[in-house]
Design a protein around this motif. Structure first.
Motif, PDB file in Angstrom:
ATOM      1  N   GLN A  92       0.838  -1.189   0.000  1.00 43.32           N
ATOM      2  CA  GLN A  92       0.000   0.000   0.000  1.00 43.32           C
ATOM      3  C   GLN A  92       0.877   1.245   0.000  1.00 43.32           C
ATOM      4  OE1 GLN A  92      -2.858   0.004   3.168  1.00 43.32           O
ATOM      5  NE2 GLN A  92      -4.227   1.398   2.082  1.00 43.32           N
ATOM      6  N   VAL A  93       0.390   2.281  -0.626  1.00 44.54           N
ATOM      7  CA  VAL A  93       1.127   3.545  -0.695  1.00 44.54           C
ATOM      8  C   VAL A  93       0.300   4.626  -0.002  1.00 44.54           C
ATOM      9  CG1 VAL A  93       2.169   5.296  -2.184  1.00 44.54           C
ATOM     10  CG2 VAL A  93       2.173   2.898  -2.895  1.00 44.54           C
ATOM     11  N   GLN A  94       0.882   5.263   0.970  1.00 45.12           N
ATOM     12  CA  GLN A  94       0.228   6.411   1.602  1.00 45.12           C
ATOM     13  C   GLN A  94       0.764   7.680   0.972  1.00 45.12           C
ATOM     14  OE1 GLN A  94       1.044   5.736   5.795  1.00 45.12           O
ATOM     15  NE2 GLN A  94      -0.925   4.726   6.048  1.00 45.12           N
ATOM     16  N   LEU A  95      -0.150   8.597   0.686  1.00 48.03           N
ATOM     17  CA  LEU A  95       0.204   9.854   0.043  1.00 48.03           C
ATOM     18  C   LEU A  95      -0.196  11.014   0.947  1.00 48.03           C
ATOM     19  CD1 LEU A  95      -1.215   8.986  -3.499  1.00 48.03           C
ATOM     20  CD2 LEU A  95       1.175   8.834  -2.753  1.00 48.03           C
ATOM     21  N   VAL A  96       0.709  11.956   1.129  1.00 47.72           N
ATOM     22  CA  VAL A  96       0.433  13.111   1.968  1.00 47.72           C
ATOM     23  C   VAL A  96       0.707  14.375   1.174  1.00 47.72           C
ATOM     24  CG1 VAL A  96       0.995  14.349   4.081  1.00 47.72           C
ATOM     25  CG2 VAL A  96       1.022  11.840   4.057  1.00 47.72           C
ATOM     26  N   GLU A  97      -0.354  15.167   0.958  1.00 47.96           N
ATOM     27  CA  GLU A  97      -0.219  16.421   0.231  1.00 47.96           C
ATOM     28  C   GLU A  97       0.069  17.571   1.194  1.00 47.96           C
ATOM     29  OE1 GLU A  97      -3.798  14.262  -1.824  1.00 47.96           O
ATOM     30  OE2 GLU A  97      -3.049  14.593   0.219  1.00 47.96           O
ATOM     31  N   SER A  98       0.721  18.588   0.669  1.00 46.45           N
ATOM     32  CA  SER A  98       0.960  19.812   1.424  1.00 46.45           C
ATOM     33  C   SER A  98       1.143  20.962   0.443  1.00 46.45           C
ATOM     34  CB  SER A  98       2.183  19.674   2.328  1.00 46.45           C
ATOM     35  OG  SER A  98       3.340  19.421   1.548  1.00 46.45           O
ATOM     36  N   GLY A  99       1.118  22.176   0.983  1.00 49.33           N
ATOM     37  CA  GLY A  99       1.399  23.342   0.151  1.00 49.33           C
ATOM     38  C   GLY A  99       0.196  24.170  -0.237  1.00 49.33           C
ATOM     39  N   GLY A 100      -0.995  23.706   0.108  1.00 48.76           N
ATOM     40  CA  GLY A 100      -2.177  24.495  -0.217  1.00 48.76           C
ATOM     41  C   GLY A 100      -2.277  25.736   0.653  1.00 48.76           C
ATOM     42  N   GLY A 101      -3.239  26.582   0.330  1.00 47.20           N
ATOM     43  CA  GLY A 101      -3.433  27.786   1.120  1.00 47.20           C
ATOM     44  C   GLY A 101      -4.273  28.798   0.396  1.00 47.20           C
ATOM     45  N   LEU A 102      -4.274  30.006   0.929  1.00 47.93           N
ATOM     46  CA  LEU A 102      -5.023  31.121   0.354  1.00 47.93           C
ATOM     47  C   LEU A 102      -4.057  31.991  -0.452  1.00 47.93           C
ATOM     48  CD1 LEU A 102      -7.545  32.942   0.136  1.00 47.93           C
ATOM     49  CD2 LEU A 102      -6.813  34.013   2.286  1.00 47.93           C
ATOM     50  N   VAL A 103      -4.443  32.290  -1.682  1.00 46.80           N
ATOM     51  CA  VAL A 103      -3.592  33.103  -2.545  1.00 46.80           C
ATOM     52  C   VAL A 103      -4.473  34.053  -3.350  1.00 46.80           C
ATOM     53  CG1 VAL A 103      -3.621  31.378  -4.394  1.00 46.80           C
ATOM     54  CG2 VAL A 103      -1.714  32.996  -4.237  1.00 46.80           C
ATOM     55  N   GLN A 104      -3.939  35.200  -3.679  1.00 43.69           N
ATOM     56  CA  GLN A 104      -4.688  36.170  -4.479  1.00 43.69           C
ATOM     57  C   GLN A 104      -4.672  35.775  -5.954  1.00 43.69           C
ATOM     58  OE1 GLN A 104      -3.049  40.059  -3.682  1.00 43.69           O
ATOM     59  NE2 GLN A 104      -4.247  40.277  -1.809  1.00 43.69           N
ATOM     60  N   PRO A 105      -5.664  36.215  -6.710  1.00 42.56           N
ATOM     61  CA  PRO A 105      -5.648  35.962  -8.157  1.00 42.56           C
ATOM     62  C   PRO A 105      -4.343  36.444  -8.782  1.00 42.56           C
ATOM     63  CG  PRO A 105      -7.789  36.797  -7.503  1.00 42.56           C
ATOM     64  CD  PRO A 105      -6.911  36.899  -6.285  1.00 42.56           C
ATOM     65  N   GLY A 106      -3.797  35.602  -9.661  1.00 42.35           N
ATOM     66  CA  GLY A 106      -2.507  35.902 -10.267  1.00 42.35           C
ATOM     67  C   GLY A 106      -1.327  35.348  -9.498  1.00 42.35           C
ATOM     68  N   GLY A 107      -1.584  34.843  -8.308  1.00 40.46           N
ATOM     69  CA  GLY A 107      -0.519  34.316  -7.476  1.00 40.46           C
ATOM     70  C   GLY A 107      -0.100  32.908  -7.851  1.00 40.46           C
ATOM     71  N   SER A 108       0.854  32.375  -7.089  1.00 44.35           N
ATOM     72  CA  SER A 108       1.419  31.056  -7.362  1.00 44.35           C
ATOM     73  C   SER A 108       1.468  30.218  -6.091  1.00 44.35           C
ATOM     74  CB  SER A 108       2.848  31.197  -7.895  1.00 44.35           C
ATOM     75  OG  SER A 108       2.876  31.969  -9.071  1.00 44.35           O
ATOM     76  N   LEU A 109       1.437  28.915  -6.289  1.00 42.51           N
ATOM     77  CA  LEU A 109       1.614  27.955  -5.205  1.00 42.51           C
ATOM     78  C   LEU A 109       2.329  26.731  -5.755  1.00 42.51           C
ATOM     79  CD1 LEU A 109      -1.849  27.805  -3.329  1.00 42.51           C
ATOM     80  CD2 LEU A 109       0.320  28.660  -2.399  1.00 42.51           C
ATOM     81  N   ARG A 110       2.996  26.011  -4.861  1.00 46.08           N
ATOM     82  CA  ARG A 110       3.549  24.708  -5.216  1.00 46.08           C
ATOM     83  C   ARG A 110       2.990  23.667  -4.248  1.00 46.08           C
ATOM     84  NH1 ARG A 110       9.647  22.171  -5.074  1.00 46.08           N
ATOM     85  NH2 ARG A 110       9.161  22.104  -2.849  1.00 46.08           N
ATOM     86  N   LEU A 111       2.298  22.704  -4.806  1.00 47.15           N
ATOM     87  CA  LEU A 111       1.798  21.596  -4.016  1.00 47.15           C
ATOM     88  C   LEU A 111       2.819  20.462  -4.041  1.00 47.15           C
ATOM     89  CD1 LEU A 111      -1.940  21.438  -5.177  1.00 47.15           C
ATOM     90  CD2 LEU A 111      -0.889  22.853  -3.393  1.00 47.15           C
ATOM     91  N   SER A 112       2.918  19.768  -2.916  1.00 47.86           N
ATOM     92  CA  SER A 112       3.820  18.630  -2.808  1.00 47.86           C
ATOM     93  C   SER A 112       3.026  17.402  -2.383  1.00 47.86           C
ATOM     94  CB  SER A 112       4.912  18.911  -1.784  1.00 47.86           C
ATOM     95  OG  SER A 112       5.691  20.034  -2.147  1.00 47.86           O
ATOM     96  N   CYS A 113       3.478  16.251  -2.839  1.00 47.39           N
ATOM     97  CA  CYS A 113       2.874  14.982  -2.462  1.00 47.39           C
ATOM     98  C   CYS A 113       4.009  14.026  -2.108  1.00 47.39           C
ATOM     99  CB  CYS A 113       2.036  14.432  -3.599  1.00 47.39           C
ATOM    100  SG  CYS A 113       1.427  12.751  -3.367  1.00 47.39           S
ATOM    101  N   GLU A 114       4.014  13.566  -0.878  1.00 45.10           N
ATOM    102  CA  GLU A 114       5.057  12.640  -0.434  1.00 45.10           C
ATOM    103  C   GLU A 114       4.465  11.249  -0.306  1.00 45.10           C
ATOM    104  OE1 GLU A 114       6.996  13.669   3.195  1.00 45.10           O
ATOM    105  OE2 GLU A 114       8.471  12.047   3.000  1.00 45.10           O
ATOM    106  N   ALA A 115       5.136  10.282  -0.900  1.00 44.41           N
ATOM    107  CA  ALA A 115       4.683   8.894  -0.851  1.00 44.41           C
ATOM    108  C   ALA A 115       5.443   8.134   0.229  1.00 44.41           C
ATOM    109  CB  ALA A 115       4.885   8.227  -2.203  1.00 44.41           C
ATOM    110  N   SER A 116       4.764   7.138   0.809  1.00 47.20           N
ATOM    111  CA  SER A 116       5.363   6.374   1.914  1.00 47.20           C
ATOM    112  C   SER A 116       6.354   5.337   1.431  1.00 47.20           C
ATOM    113  CB  SER A 116       4.256   5.698   2.726  1.00 47.20           C
ATOM    114  OG  SER A 116       3.517   4.800   1.906  1.00 47.20           O
ATOM    115  N   ARG A 117       6.286   4.994   0.131  1.00 46.35           N
ATOM    116  CA  ARG A 117       7.261   4.068  -0.406  1.00 46.35           C
ATOM    117  C   ARG A 117       7.462   4.352  -1.882  1.00 46.35           C
ATOM    118  NH1 ARG A 117       5.098  -0.173  -3.202  1.00 46.35           N
ATOM    119  NH2 ARG A 117       2.923  -0.757  -2.872  1.00 46.35           N
ATOM    120  N   SER A 118       8.267   3.559  -2.527  1.00 42.28           N
ATOM    121  CA  SER A 118       8.668   3.814  -3.908  1.00 42.28           C
ATOM    122  C   SER A 118       7.478   4.007  -4.834  1.00 42.28           C
ATOM    123  CB  SER A 118       9.521   2.659  -4.421  1.00 42.28           C
ATOM    124  OG  SER A 118       9.768   2.814  -5.811  1.00 42.28           O
TER     125      SER A 118
END
Length: 117
Positions: free
Chosen positions: A1-27
């Motif tokens: 089984q693979v567990q996935l954990v996302e991060s990086g979300g939030g509140l941003v103004q129009p025109g702004g940028s974000l980077r989302l990350s997803c970390e997996a528990s194994r290969s």
């Protein structure tokens, strides 16, 4: 089984940028990886996907040219870089792993992205 954990979300103004990350528990070397999103009242939709080696990527039309999906298999990470965000990009973003050799598929818990002034 693979567990996935996302991060990086939030509140941003129009025109702004974000980077989302997803970390997996194994290969994730043998998994197609993808980002989906779901806005209130809408079905979950595919945003972008990337092949196991990273050489092939696809995007839904509405994010083409603004979002970039990438992966680092050595670190078991998948990223979604989002530029020029608009209110219609507001949604919960989910990381997905789909095995290339079985029917296995896994989801993360999601991370909220809100684009508002």
């Amino acid at each position: 089984q693979v567990q996935l954990v996302e991060s990086g979300g939030g509140l941003v103004q129009p025109g702004g940028s974000l980077r989302l990350s997803c970390e997996a528990s194994r290969s994730i070397n043998f998994y197609d990886m993808a980002w989906y999103r779901q806005a209130p009242g809408n079905e979950r939709e595919l945003v972008a996907n990337i092949s196991p080696g990273g050489s092939n990527t696809e995007y839904t039309d509405s994010v083409e040219g603004r979002f970039t999906i990438s992966r680092d298999n050595a670190q078991r990470m998948v990223y979604l870089r989002m530029f020029n965000l608009q209110p219609e990009d507001t949604a919960v973003y989910y990381c997905n792993a789909k095995s290339t050799w079985s029917s296995e598929a896994y989801w993360g818990q999601g991370t909220q992205v809100t684009v508002s002034s």
